[in-house]
Design an enzyme around this catalytic site. Structure first.
Site, PDB file in Angstrom:
ATOM      1  N   LYS A 264     -26.116   4.509  22.124  1.00  0.00           N
ATOM      2  CA  LYS A 264     -24.162   4.343  22.249  1.00  0.00           C
ATOM      3  C   LYS A 264     -23.234   4.974  21.015  1.00  0.00           C
ATOM      4  O   LYS A 264     -24.040   4.404  19.715  1.00  0.00           O
ATOM      5  CB  LYS A 264     -23.777   3.155  22.467  1.00  0.00           C
ATOM      6  CG  LYS A 264     -25.032   1.558  23.366  1.00  0.00           C
ATOM      7  CD  LYS A 264     -24.413   0.088  22.983  1.00  0.00           C
ATOM      8  CE  LYS A 264     -25.020  -0.407  24.287  1.00  0.00           C
ATOM      9  NZ  LYS A 264     -24.586  -0.894  25.072  1.00  0.00           N
ATOM     10  N   ASP A 334     -30.457   2.914  27.436  1.00  0.00           N
ATOM     11  CA  ASP A 334     -29.546   1.721  28.086  1.00  0.00           C
ATOM     12  C   ASP A 334     -28.815   1.000  28.470  1.00  0.00           C
ATOM     13  O   ASP A 334     -28.483   0.041  28.169  1.00  0.00           O
ATOM     14  CB  ASP A 334     -28.136   2.553  27.094  1.00  0.00           C
ATOM     15  CG  ASP A 334     -26.478   1.527  26.309  1.00  0.00           C
ATOM     16  OD1 ASP A 334     -27.367   0.458  25.924  1.00  0.00           O
ATOM     17  OD2 ASP A 334     -25.722   2.129  26.506  1.00  0.00           O
ATOM     18  N   GLU A 336     -31.730  -1.032  29.877  1.00  0.00           N
ATOM     19  CA  GLU A 336     -32.245  -2.137  29.062  1.00  0.00           C
ATOM     20  C   GLU A 336     -32.144  -3.442  29.182  1.00  0.00           C
ATOM     21  O   GLU A 336     -33.593  -4.250  29.805  1.00  0.00           O
ATOM     22  CB  GLU A 336     -33.016  -2.055  27.366  1.00  0.00           C
ATOM     23  CG  GLU A 336     -31.716  -3.149  27.277  1.00  0.00           C
ATOM     24  CD  GLU A 336     -30.037  -2.865  26.865  1.00  0.00           C
ATOM     25  OE1 GLU A 336     -30.065  -3.643  27.166  1.00  0.00           O
ATOM     26  OE2 GLU A 336     -29.969  -1.941  27.553  1.00  0.00           O
ATOM     27  N   ARG A 338     -31.773  -4.713  32.496  1.00  0.00           N
ATOM     28  CA  ARG A 338     -32.192  -5.014  33.759  1.00  0.00           C
ATOM     29  C   ARG A 338     -34.403  -4.606  34.203  1.00  0.00           C
ATOM     30  O   ARG A 338     -34.958  -5.254  35.071  1.00  0.00           O
ATOM     31  CB  ARG A 338     -31.847  -4.315  34.666  1.00  0.00           C
ATOM     32  CG  ARG A 338     -32.239  -2.677  35.097  1.00  0.00           C
ATOM     33  CD  ARG A 338     -31.185  -1.936  35.203  1.00  0.00           C
ATOM     34  NE  ARG A 338     -29.947  -2.095  34.509  1.00  0.00           N
ATOM     35  CZ  ARG A 338     -28.821  -1.520  35.149  1.00  0.00           C
ATOM     36  NH1 ARG A 338     -29.135  -0.421  35.786  1.00  0.00           N
ATOM     37  NH2 ARG A 338     -27.583  -1.557  34.475  1.00  0.00           N
TER      38      ARG A 338
END
Length: 487
Positions: A264, A334, A336, A338
């Site tokens: 990020k 990113d 992640e 789920r």
């Protein structure tokens, strides 16, 4: 855990009002009619209450808003709060009134008379009085006790019992969301949830060898770059019939999310301490149903991981295998949450065969773009369950909005080399995330996915919470349990 403000109910005693210290709140209808308590305070203050009520400013107040008289003549109190409130306020109006007068410091006495919503008014005051000061060096002033003077204290106290349990659940959720990741790692999170045993919740902690044995390759892949071990915590409240299928609540518990190898941007990454918000809400609901001894069976399952970049971290392009057996091509590390939920949800269904399943996650930034910080996104395969939740959320004044799902969105997560990929591009990002999760829901399982990215923590004060963690969802889900799943 942050302790809620002390709330007591007492019989109205007009003779003591002059000597009350701290703050005193009187409730006045929009018509300007003063009840016995307000009339007594008006006499003590030589007509100041009546003058305020007759002013144009009072006429403009919305239900729950107030005019403050500081250091009123004739009373020991440091302030009198004149609150506009209908004779028969809604639950939301009563709570907002309590929250409005709870913002000050020191003891608070509310003259509620014979109003039926006195317990809800106290709940609003208790929720708004929350303050997370665990890591402040200088001791912050603690909110003073709240005394609600009513005509029937026994009835108010009985109504307060479930309200007090809900306050405890919201406070737990807010505490968990507020903690920094170096304090609340996966180990500490699990230890705090083990403390729910004191309330009667059965708690199991599944460690990495257990998860490997179960085949949770999707969940484990998220945490493989972190020194913190991945865990799944299973919480059971068995308050219903022995053989009744439970409601399963499943929460995303990413204690910190760097984005992994798909790192990020630095700006705002400090907010990712709240990426375990779904797990926090599940934890708060479990505390609430246990404390109020709900006559329902409820299971809470949270996947606790940390998403970090390292030499062992999951890479874009990796293919991981879920507990279900489906393979997932990781396009973006990113996305992640789920991956965590997929295995936790499948485990919930395999082990407990629930009557309904609701997952919660701070899942997508796209949800904030779509609904801002006002409402959570609701996705479901079952119209009746979705309608019941939306009704509960509306009753609790917790914003929620249902969004569509469908085969056209499912096409966006097809993979050339695996059964699916974990993102479908920028288009309909929240919906494709829900479609991904839907692949891990059995046909017979009524299911709701709640994307709480915009409502778990907010950057300004709300009616019932100071800036920061809101505890959104605890009240609505507890009401859903009461309305739909209790015997």
């Amino acid at each position: 855990m942050t302790r809620p403000v002390a709330v007591t109910f007492a019989e109205t005693d007009l003779d003591t009002l002059a000597d009350l210290e701290g703050r005193v709140a009187v409730l006045v209808e929009e018509s300007g009619r003063l009840d016995a308590g307000a009339r007594r305070v008006n006499r003590l203050t030589k007509g100041a209450v009546a003058r305020a009520v007759e002013s144009p400013r009072f006429a403009k107040l919305k239900p729950g808003e107030a005019i403050t008289l500081a250091w009123p003549t004739g009373m020991a109190a440091e302030a009198v709060e004149i609150v506009s409130l209908p004779r028969r306020p809604s639950v939301a109006e009563a709570r907002k009134a309590g929250a409005r007068v709870a913002r000050g410091e020191g003891a608070l006495t509310v003259l509620a008379g014979n109003r039926r919503n006195a317990a809800e008014l106290a709940l609003g005051a208790a929720l708004r009085a929350y303050a997370f000061t665990e890591h402040k060096g200088e001791e912050a002033p603690a909110p003073g006790p709240v005394t609600v003077m009513v005509s029937d204290p026994s009835a108010a106290e009985a109504a307060w019992v479930p309200c007090a349990a809900r306050v405890e659940g919201v406070y737990l959720t807010r505490d968990l969301v507020s903690e920094p990741a170096n304090i609340l790692n996966t180990i500490q999170f699990a230890e705090r949830l083990e403390g729910l045993r004191d309330a009667g919740v059965e708690v199991e902690v599944l460690e990495e060898p257990d998860l490997e044995k179960l085949g949770m390759g999707s969940l484990l892949s998220v945490g493989q770059g972190s020194a913190a071990p991945s865990k799944v915590v299973v919480m059971q409240w068995k308050g219903g019939a022995k053989d009744a299928a439970p409601l399963a609540l499943v929460g995303k518990g990413v204690v910190f999310d760097t984005g992994g190898i798909s790192l990020k941007p630095a700006l705002g990454m400090e907010d990712m301490t709240m990426d375990m918000g779904g797990a926090a809400v599940v934890s708060g609901v479990m505390r609430t149903v246990a404390l109020r001894k709900a006559k329902a069976n409820v299971v809470g399952i949270v996947g606790l991981v940390e998403n970090m970049p390292s030499g062992t971290a999951m890479r874009p392009g990796d293919v991981v295998t879920s507990m279900k057996g489906d393979t997932i091509e990781v396009i973006n590390t990113d996305a992640e949450g789920r991956l965590v939920l997929a295995d936790a949800m499948w485990y919930a269904q395999e082990r407990f065969k629930p009557a309904g399943m609701i997952d919660l996650a701070t899942l997508t930034g796209a949800m904030i773009i779509a609904l801002g910080h006002e409402k959570a996104g609701v996705f479901s395969n079952d119209d009746k369950l979705a309608a019941a939740f939306l009704k509960a959320a509306e009753a609790e004044d917790e914003g929620a909005w249902r969004l569509p799902m469908g085969d056209a969105y499912d096409e966006l997560i097809k993979s050339d080399i695996a059964d699916m990929k974990n993102v479908g591009g920028r288009t309909a990002g929240s919906i494709t995330a829900a479609q991904f999760l839907g692949r891990f829901v059995k046909e017979e399982t009524p299911w709701i996915h709640l994307d709480i990215a915009g409502v778990a923590r907010v950057g300004k004060d709300t009616a019932l919470a100071p800036k920061g963690a809101t505890g959104w969802g605890v009240l609505a889900l507890d009401r859903l349990v009461a309305d739909r799943f209790e015997d």
